[in-house]
Design a protein around this motif. Structure first.
Motif, PDB file in Angstrom:
ATOM      1  N   GLY A   8     -13.541   1.376  -2.021  1.00 30.45           N
ATOM      2  CA  GLY A   8     -13.172   0.478  -0.939  1.00 30.45           C
ATOM      3  C   GLY A   8     -14.079  -0.744  -0.897  1.00 30.45           C
ATOM      4  O   GLY A   8     -15.052  -0.848  -1.636  1.00 30.45           O
ATOM      5  N   GLY A   9     -13.739  -1.678  -0.020  1.00 31.94           N
ATOM      6  CA  GLY A   9     -14.556  -2.873   0.113  1.00 31.94           C
ATOM      7  C   GLY A   9     -13.884  -3.913   0.979  1.00 31.94           C
ATOM      8  O   GLY A   9     -12.830  -3.662   1.578  1.00 31.94           O
ATOM      9  N   LEU A  10     -14.500  -5.064   1.040  1.00 26.92           N
ATOM     10  CA  LEU A  10     -13.981  -6.203   1.791  1.00 26.92           C
ATOM     11  C   LEU A  10     -13.357  -7.189   0.810  1.00 26.92           C
ATOM     12  O   LEU A  10     -14.061  -7.676  -0.091  1.00 26.92           O
ATOM     13  N   VAL A  11     -12.084  -7.434   0.965  1.00 24.64           N
ATOM     14  CA  VAL A  11     -11.382  -8.341   0.061  1.00 24.64           C
ATOM     15  C   VAL A  11     -10.493  -9.296   0.856  1.00 24.64           C
ATOM     16  O   VAL A  11     -10.188  -9.045   2.022  1.00 24.64           O
ATOM     17  N   ARG A 112      -2.847  20.536   4.392  1.00 24.17           N
ATOM     18  CA  ARG A 112      -3.833  19.723   3.669  1.00 24.17           C
ATOM     19  C   ARG A 112      -5.183  20.416   3.838  1.00 24.17           C
ATOM     20  O   ARG A 112      -5.844  20.260   4.852  1.00 24.17           O
ATOM     21  N   ASN A 113      -5.548  21.193   2.847  1.00 28.30           N
ATOM     22  CA  ASN A 113      -6.691  22.069   3.000  1.00 28.30           C
ATOM     23  C   ASN A 113      -8.032  21.355   2.901  1.00 28.30           C
ATOM     24  O   ASN A 113      -9.004  21.771   3.520  1.00 28.30           O
ATOM     25  N   TYR A 114      -8.089  20.316   2.094  1.00 29.52           N
ATOM     26  CA  TYR A 114      -9.367  19.655   1.843  1.00 29.52           C
ATOM     27  C   TYR A 114      -9.212  18.147   1.997  1.00 29.52           C
ATOM     28  O   TYR A 114      -8.237  17.555   1.528  1.00 29.52           O
ATOM     29  N   TRP A 115     -10.225  17.541   2.621  1.00 28.99           N
ATOM     30  CA  TRP A 115     -10.236  16.101   2.853  1.00 28.99           C
ATOM     31  C   TRP A 115     -11.521  15.491   2.332  1.00 28.99           C
ATOM     32  O   TRP A 115     -12.584  16.097   2.427  1.00 28.99           O
ATOM     33  N   GLY A 116     -11.409  14.269   1.816  1.00 33.92           N
ATOM     34  CA  GLY A 116     -12.581  13.503   1.462  1.00 33.92           C
ATOM     35  C   GLY A 116     -13.133  12.809   2.692  1.00 33.92           C
ATOM     36  O   GLY A 116     -12.530  12.834   3.761  1.00 33.92           O
ATOM     37  N   GLN A 117     -14.259  12.136   2.533  1.00 38.83           N
ATOM     38  CA  GLN A 117     -14.932  11.530   3.665  1.00 38.83           C
ATOM     39  C   GLN A 117     -14.370  10.144   4.008  1.00 38.83           C
ATOM     40  O   GLN A 117     -14.660   9.617   5.060  1.00 38.83           O
ATOM     41  N   GLY A 118     -13.555   9.605   3.154  1.00 39.18           N
ATOM     42  CA  GLY A 118     -12.938   8.313   3.415  1.00 39.18           C
ATOM     43  C   GLY A 118     -13.722   7.154   2.829  1.00 39.18           C
ATOM     44  O   GLY A 118     -14.944   7.208   2.676  1.00 39.18           O
ATOM     45  N   THR A 119     -12.990   6.102   2.505  1.00 37.97           N
ATOM     46  CA  THR A 119     -13.599   4.867   2.023  1.00 37.97           C
ATOM     47  C   THR A 119     -12.948   3.703   2.770  1.00 37.97           C
ATOM     48  O   THR A 119     -11.726   3.656   2.925  1.00 37.97           O
ATOM     49  N   GLN A 120     -13.761   2.793   3.239  1.00 42.20           N
ATOM     50  CA  GLN A 120     -13.287   1.694   4.080  1.00 42.20           C
ATOM     51  C   GLN A 120     -12.695   0.578   3.229  1.00 42.20           C
ATOM     52  O   GLN A 120     -13.328   0.093   2.283  1.00 42.20           O
ATOM     53  N   VAL A 121     -11.498   0.169   3.588  1.00 43.40           N
ATOM     54  CA  VAL A 121     -10.865  -0.992   2.976  1.00 43.40           C
ATOM     55  C   VAL A 121     -10.643  -2.018   4.082  1.00 43.40           C
ATOM     56  O   VAL A 121     -10.008  -1.724   5.093  1.00 43.40           O
ATOM     57  N   THR A 122     -11.185  -3.191   3.886  1.00 39.12           N
ATOM     58  CA  THR A 122     -11.024  -4.275   4.857  1.00 39.12           C
ATOM     59  C   THR A 122     -10.436  -5.480   4.142  1.00 39.12           C
ATOM     60  O   THR A 122     -10.988  -5.949   3.151  1.00 39.12           O
ATOM     61  N   VAL A 123      -9.314  -5.944   4.656  1.00 40.33           N
ATOM     62  CA  VAL A 123      -8.639  -7.093   4.081  1.00 40.33           C
ATOM     63  C   VAL A 123      -8.680  -8.215   5.110  1.00 40.33           C
ATOM     64  O   VAL A 123      -8.064  -8.131   6.171  1.00 40.33           O
ATOM     65  N   SER A 124      -9.415  -9.242   4.781  1.00 41.34           N
ATOM     66  CA  SER A 124      -9.611 -10.322   5.748  1.00 41.34           C
ATOM     67  C   SER A 124      -9.929 -11.622   5.023  1.00 41.34           C
ATOM     68  O   SER A 124     -10.601 -11.618   3.998  1.00 41.34           O
ATOM     69  N   SER A 125      -9.433 -12.699   5.572  1.00 33.55           N
ATOM     70  CA  SER A 125      -9.739 -14.006   4.989  1.00 33.55           C
ATOM     71  C   SER A 125     -11.036 -14.552   5.577  1.00 33.55           C
ATOM     72  O   SER A 125     -11.508 -15.605   5.141  1.00 33.55           O
TER      73      SER A 125
END
Length: 125
Positions: A8-11, A112-125
């Motif tokens: 993930g990231g800021l794009v 859904r037995n197992y989940w990851g911790q998540g990754t942040q995706v930010t889309v902004s100009s």
């Protein structure tokens, strides 16, 4: 069992990102896996899933034609290629897998037995 989401990231709008989900402690080869996302103040929603043999994939309408899911079972990893990103795609993205479920044309079926911790995706100009 651990699911590690990354990438993930800021794009800016129109950009691309590739998310990865690496699974350990669980042989992903025979199991479906999916991606969900949760935006601030909204419920978690399903984005995509892929069957164990790659024969079936599902995409939510809001990502069809822009996102692509793939998997490398030998590496116990699944990917989500995201193109033409929009501000509305801003969310935390989670991967999840299921012991006894499957990926259908309507999404990931079963617990859904197992989940990851998540990754942040930010889309902004």
């Amino acid at each position: 069992v651990q699911l590690q989401a990354s990438g993930g990231g800021l794009v800016k709008p129109g950009s691309s990102l590739r998310l990865s989900c690496s699974v350990s402690g669980f042989n992903l080869e025979y199991h479906a896996i999916g991606w969900f996302r949760q935006a601030p103040g909204k419920e978690r929603e399903e984005v995509s899933c892929i069957s164990s043999d790659r024969s079936t994939t599902y995409y939510a309408d809001f990502v069809k034609g822009r996102f692509s899911i793939s998997r490398r079972s030998a590496q116990n990893t699944v990917y989500l290629e995201m193109n033409s990103l929009e501000p509305e795609d801003t969310a935390v993205y989670y991967c999840t897998t299921t012991r006894n479920g499957y990926c259908s044309g309507a999404g990931l079926v079963g617990e859904r037995n197992y989940w990851g911790q998540g990754t942040q995706v930010t889309v902004s100009s």
